[in-house]
Scaffold this motif. Structure first.
Motif, PDB file in Angstrom:
ATOM      1  N   GLU A   1       0.830  -1.197   0.000  1.00 52.72           N
ATOM      2  CA  GLU A   1       0.000   0.000   0.000  1.00 52.72           C
ATOM      3  C   GLU A   1       0.873   1.260   0.000  1.00 52.72           C
ATOM      4  OE1 GLU A   1      -3.921  -1.708   2.406  1.00 52.72           O
ATOM      5  OE2 GLU A   1      -2.751  -0.065   3.223  1.00 52.72           O
ATOM      6  N   ARG A   2       0.279   2.339  -0.479  1.00 49.19           N
ATOM      7  CA  ARG A   2       0.952   3.630  -0.419  1.00 49.19           C
ATOM      8  C   ARG A   2       0.997   4.103   1.030  1.00 49.19           C
ATOM      9  NH1 ARG A   2      -1.684   6.716  -4.386  1.00 49.19           N
ATOM     10  NH2 ARG A   2      -3.367   7.032  -2.881  1.00 49.19           N
ATOM     11  N   VAL A   3       2.135   4.616   1.430  1.00 43.93           N
ATOM     12  CA  VAL A   3       2.292   5.101   2.799  1.00 43.93           C
ATOM     13  C   VAL A   3       2.774   6.542   2.799  1.00 43.93           C
ATOM     14  CG1 VAL A   3       2.719   2.821   3.761  1.00 43.93           C
ATOM     15  CG2 VAL A   3       4.638   4.171   2.958  1.00 43.93           C
ATOM     16  N   ALA A   4       2.316   7.291   3.766  1.00 41.66           N
ATOM     17  CA  ALA A   4       2.750   8.677   3.928  1.00 41.66           C
ATOM     18  C   ALA A   4       4.095   8.707   4.636  1.00 41.66           C
ATOM     19  CB  ALA A   4       1.714   9.454   4.716  1.00 41.66           C
ATOM     20  N   LEU A   5       4.996   9.533   4.144  1.00 41.08           N
ATOM     21  CA  LEU A   5       6.339   9.621   4.709  1.00 41.08           C
ATOM     22  C   LEU A   5       6.563  10.891   5.508  1.00 41.08           C
ATOM     23  CD1 LEU A   5       8.405   8.532   1.593  1.00 41.08           C
ATOM     24  CD2 LEU A   5       7.632   7.094   3.485  1.00 41.08           C
ATOM     25  N   ALA A   6       6.100  12.004   4.973  1.00 44.27           N
ATOM     26  CA  ALA A   6       6.372  13.287   5.613  1.00 44.27           C
ATOM     27  C   ALA A   6       5.385  14.316   5.118  1.00 44.27           C
ATOM     28  CB  ALA A   6       7.798  13.745   5.298  1.00 44.27           C
ATOM     29  N   THR A   7       5.034  15.254   5.996  1.00 41.74           N
ATOM     30  CA  THR A   7       4.169  16.353   5.612  1.00 41.74           C
ATOM     31  C   THR A   7       4.754  17.658   6.123  1.00 41.74           C
ATOM     32  OG1 THR A   7       2.798  16.215   7.603  1.00 41.74           O
ATOM     33  CG2 THR A   7       2.106  14.900   5.707  1.00 41.74           C
ATOM     34  N   ILE A   8       4.375  18.740   5.447  1.00 40.88           N
ATOM     35  CA  ILE A   8       4.802  20.070   5.878  1.00 40.88           C
ATOM     36  C   ILE A   8       3.665  21.045   5.619  1.00 40.88           C
ATOM     37  CG2 ILE A   8       5.934  20.504   3.650  1.00 40.88           C
ATOM     38  CD1 ILE A   8       7.987  22.225   5.216  1.00 40.88           C
ATOM     39  N   SER A   9       3.340  21.838   6.616  1.00 40.57           N
ATOM     40  CA  SER A   9       2.275  22.816   6.468  1.00 40.57           C
ATOM     41  C   SER A   9       2.839  24.164   6.035  1.00 40.57           C
ATOM     42  CB  SER A   9       1.517  22.965   7.781  1.00 40.57           C
ATOM     43  OG  SER A   9       2.346  23.590   8.747  1.00 40.57           O
ATOM     44  N   ALA A  10       1.959  25.054   5.634  1.00 43.32           N
ATOM     45  CA  ALA A  10       2.385  26.384   5.214  1.00 43.32           C
ATOM     46  C   ALA A  10       3.035  27.156   6.352  1.00 43.32           C
ATOM     47  CB  ALA A  10       1.196  27.162   4.664  1.00 43.32           C
ATOM     48  N   ASP A  11       2.676  26.824   7.591  1.00 42.27           N
ATOM     49  CA  ASP A  11       3.282  27.501   8.744  1.00 42.27           C
ATOM     50  C   ASP A  11       4.403  26.688   9.365  1.00 42.27           C
ATOM     51  OD1 ASP A  11       0.273  26.942  10.765  1.00 42.27           O
ATOM     52  OD2 ASP A  11       1.455  25.621   9.500  1.00 42.27           O
ATOM     53  N   GLY A  12       4.926  25.720   8.587  1.00 40.16           N
ATOM     54  CA  GLY A  12       6.162  25.058   8.983  1.00 40.16           C
ATOM     55  C   GLY A  12       6.052  23.871   9.906  1.00 40.16           C
TER      56      GLY A  12
ATOM     57  N   GLU B   1      -6.593  20.379   3.824  1.00 41.70           N
ATOM     58  CA  GLU B   1      -7.036  19.889   5.121  1.00 41.70           C
ATOM     59  C   GLU B   1      -6.104  20.328   6.251  1.00 41.70           C
ATOM     60  OE1 GLU B   1      -8.613  15.873   5.118  1.00 41.70           O
ATOM     61  OE2 GLU B   1      -7.480  15.436   6.938  1.00 41.70           O
ATOM     62  N   SER B   2      -6.725  20.619   7.401  1.00 49.71           N
ATOM     63  CA  SER B   2      -5.985  20.941   8.612  1.00 49.71           C
ATOM     64  C   SER B   2      -6.546  20.102   9.742  1.00 49.71           C
ATOM     65  CB  SER B   2      -6.116  22.441   8.923  1.00 49.71           C
ATOM     66  OG  SER B   2      -5.464  22.761  10.119  1.00 49.71           O
ATOM     67  N   PRO B   3      -5.707  19.583  10.645  1.00 50.03           N
ATOM     68  CA  PRO B   3      -4.261  19.785  10.702  1.00 50.03           C
ATOM     69  C   PRO B   3      -3.522  19.006   9.610  1.00 50.03           C
ATOM     70  CG  PRO B   3      -4.945  18.227  12.371  1.00 50.03           C
ATOM     71  CD  PRO B   3      -6.195  18.766  11.767  1.00 50.03           C
ATOM     72  N   CYS B   4      -2.341  19.463   9.329  1.00 53.85           N
ATOM     73  CA  CYS B   4      -1.497  18.835   8.322  1.00 53.85           C
ATOM     74  C   CYS B   4      -0.733  17.684   8.977  1.00 53.85           C
ATOM     75  CB  CYS B   4      -0.526  19.869   7.752  1.00 53.85           C
ATOM     76  SG  CYS B   4       0.518  19.269   6.405  1.00 53.85           S
ATOM     77  N   LYS B   5      -1.069  16.478   8.620  1.00 58.38           N
ATOM     78  CA  LYS B   5      -0.453  15.316   9.250  1.00 58.38           C
ATOM     79  C   LYS B   5      -0.474  14.134   8.299  1.00 58.38           C
ATOM     80  CE  LYS B   5      -4.788  14.095  11.557  1.00 58.38           C
ATOM     81  NZ  LYS B   5      -5.430  13.803  12.870  1.00 58.38           N
ATOM     82  N   LEU B   6       0.244  13.090   8.663  1.00 60.13           N
ATOM     83  CA  LEU B   6       0.368  11.929   7.786  1.00 60.13           C
ATOM     84  C   LEU B   6      -0.992  11.309   7.460  1.00 60.13           C
ATOM     85  CD1 LEU B   6       3.427  10.159   9.468  1.00 60.13           C
ATOM     86  CD2 LEU B   6       3.437  11.660   7.457  1.00 60.13           C
ATOM     87  N   GLU B   7      -1.931  11.405   8.399  1.00 62.97           N
ATOM     88  CA  GLU B   7      -3.242  10.785   8.230  1.00 62.97           C
ATOM     89  C   GLU B   7      -4.238  11.651   7.475  1.00 62.97           C
ATOM     90  OE1 GLU B   7      -0.951   9.298  11.608  1.00 62.97           O
ATOM     91  OE2 GLU B   7      -1.724  11.313  11.180  1.00 62.97           O
TER      92      GLU B   7
END
Length: 119
Positions: free
Chosen positions: A41-52, A97-103
């Protein structure tokens, strides 16, 4: 609509490094990197929001670094200490979407760039 195009994939030996880039038609709040290995399956590795705000999967924490350049409309992933298990198709994605997270649910996704790590 957000168009995303990845680049920077390739073949590298174990322990090596690669830097992936994702060119975006526009930068939105939450952006991230995913990977999918054959048969998995595809997995999330990392996320970054506009506010860092950054999040990382445990499997890449300390080895991979996500960054964004809003002026250049680019999302990057610096990958160090690569292992054969890191071999996969890597893709970038974006969501409001917020919050910015792997899920988070990512609504926009690129086609991907292949990374192969040999032992």
């Amino acid at each position: 609509q957000v168009q995303l195009v990845e680049s920077g994939g390739g073949s590298v030996q174990s322990g090596g490094s690669l830097r992936l880039s994702c060119a975006a038609s526009k930068m939105i709040y939450c952006m991230g990197w995913f990977r999918q290995a054959p048969g998995k399956e595809r997995v999330a590795l990392a996320t970054i929001s506009a506010d860092g705000i950054l999040t990382y999967a445990d499997t890449v924490q300390g080895r991979f670094t996500i960054s964004r350049d809003n002026a250049e409309k680019t999302l990057n992933l610096q990958m160090n200490s690569l292992k054969p298990d890191d071999s996969a198709m890597y893709s970038c994605a974006a969501t409001y979407e917020s919050p910015c997270k792997l899920e988070a649910t990512f609504h926009y996704r690129g086609r991907g760039t292949q990374v192969s790590v040999s032992s």
